[in-house]
Design a protein around this motif. Structure first.
Motif, PDB file in Angstrom:
ATOM      1  N   ALA A   1     -11.130  30.687 -26.613  1.00  0.00           N
ATOM      2  CA  ALA A   1      -9.960  30.807 -26.839  1.00  0.00           C
ATOM      3  C   ALA A   1      -8.945  30.402 -25.812  1.00  0.00           C
ATOM      4  N   HIS A   2      -9.116  30.803 -24.568  1.00  0.00           N
ATOM      5  CA  HIS A   2      -8.392  30.268 -23.589  1.00  0.00           C
ATOM      6  C   HIS A   2      -8.348  28.924 -23.363  1.00  0.00           C
ATOM      7  N   GLU A   3      -9.213  28.327 -23.430  1.00  0.00           N
ATOM      8  CA  GLU A   3      -9.276  26.652 -23.040  1.00  0.00           C
ATOM      9  C   GLU A   3      -8.751  26.141 -24.361  1.00  0.00           C
TER      10      GLU A   3
ATOM     11  N   GLY B   1      -6.057  27.439 -25.647  1.00  0.00           N
ATOM     12  CA  GLY B   1      -4.733  27.666 -25.247  1.00  0.00           C
ATOM     13  C   GLY B   1      -4.257  26.617 -24.504  1.00  0.00           C
ATOM     14  N   HIS B   2      -5.096  26.016 -23.375  1.00  0.00           N
ATOM     15  CA  HIS B   2      -4.899  24.838 -22.749  1.00  0.00           C
ATOM     16  C   HIS B   2      -4.724  23.708 -23.539  1.00  0.00           C
ATOM     17  N   VAL B   3      -5.528  23.552 -24.654  1.00  0.00           N
ATOM     18  CA  VAL B   3      -5.391  22.131 -25.663  1.00  0.00           C
ATOM     19  C   VAL B   3      -3.956  22.452 -26.274  1.00  0.00           C
TER      20      VAL B   3
ATOM     21  N   THR C   1     -10.034  23.858 -14.799  1.00  0.00           N
ATOM     22  CA  THR C   1     -11.530  24.552 -14.698  1.00  0.00           C
ATOM     23  C   THR C   1     -11.055  25.943 -14.294  1.00  0.00           C
ATOM     24  N   ASP C   2     -11.700  26.743 -15.180  1.00  0.00           N
ATOM     25  CA  ASP C   2     -11.357  28.156 -14.956  1.00  0.00           C
ATOM     26  C   ASP C   2     -12.552  28.877 -14.551  1.00  0.00           C
ATOM     27  N   ALA C   3     -12.056  29.528 -13.263  1.00  0.00           N
ATOM     28  CA  ALA C   3     -13.110  30.536 -12.625  1.00  0.00           C
ATOM     29  C   ALA C   3     -12.396  31.717 -12.169  1.00  0.00           C
TER      30      ALA C   3
ATOM     31  N   HIS D   1       0.270  27.856 -16.928  1.00  0.00           N
ATOM     32  CA  HIS D   1      -0.583  27.356 -17.673  1.00  0.00           C
ATOM     33  C   HIS D   1      -1.604  28.479 -17.966  1.00  0.00           C
ATOM     34  N   GLU D   2      -2.040  29.089 -17.047  1.00  0.00           N
ATOM     35  CA  GLU D   2      -3.053  30.309 -17.205  1.00  0.00           C
ATOM     36  C   GLU D   2      -2.566  31.359 -17.977  1.00  0.00           C
ATOM     37  N   PHE D   3      -1.204  31.613 -17.623  1.00  0.00           N
ATOM     38  CA  PHE D   3      -0.588  32.682 -18.329  1.00  0.00           C
ATOM     39  C   PHE D   3      -0.460  32.409 -20.039  1.00  0.00           C
TER      40      PHE D   3
HETATM   41 ZN   LIG Z   1      -7.185  28.232 -17.887  1.00  0.00          ZN
END
Ligand SMILES: [Zn+2]
Length: 126
Positions: A37-39, A41-43, A58-60, A68-70
């Motif tokens: 769901a997070h990825e 959200g980036h789309v 790339t999420d780590a 963007h992450e928020f």
């Molecule tokens: Zn992210």
């Protein structure tokens, strides 16, 4: 697929191509669900807010946290744990652990969603 280095997921898109999301198959299902769901959200953020056709995230764990992450975290929380449904579960007495099972996410994800909702009440609840 298995991903190294504490990476939970990757999303990338090239011009005229479809966005591609890769999840780390070694992580628990509840975590993969939130990462997906997070990825997504980036789309949504890149496509509808920024009209960006060429990107990669790339999420780590321990990544820098930026706008963007928020956005991606807020999107994921709202998609997987809708405010109306959280309110309904609270009324019928679901614990945090029960809510996590119900939504198919981790307990920390439910706690974070509650924190965000209490900090930012929706216009309907004002
Ligand atoms: Zn992210």
């Amino acid at each position: 697929m298995p991903l190294d280095g504490g990476i939970s997921g990757v999303v990338s898109k090239q011009p005229r191509g479809a966005a591609e999301i890769v999840l780390n198959s070694t992580e628990p299902a509840a975590r993969r669900r939130f990462t997906w769901a997070h990825e997504l959200g980036h789309v949504v953020e890149r496509g509808s807010v920024a009209s960006d056709e060429d990107y990669s995230f790339t999420d780590a764990r321990g990544n820098d946290y930026n706008l963007h992450e928020f956005f991606a975290d807020e999107f994921a929380g709202a998609l997987l744990m809708p405010e109306d449904e959280i309110t309904r579960l609270e009324i019928v007495g679901y614990s945090i652990a029960q809510q996590a099972r119900y939504f198919g996410v981790s307990i920390p994800a439910v706690r974070e969603r509650h924190k965000r909702l209490s900090n930012q009440p929706s216009p309907a609840s004002l």
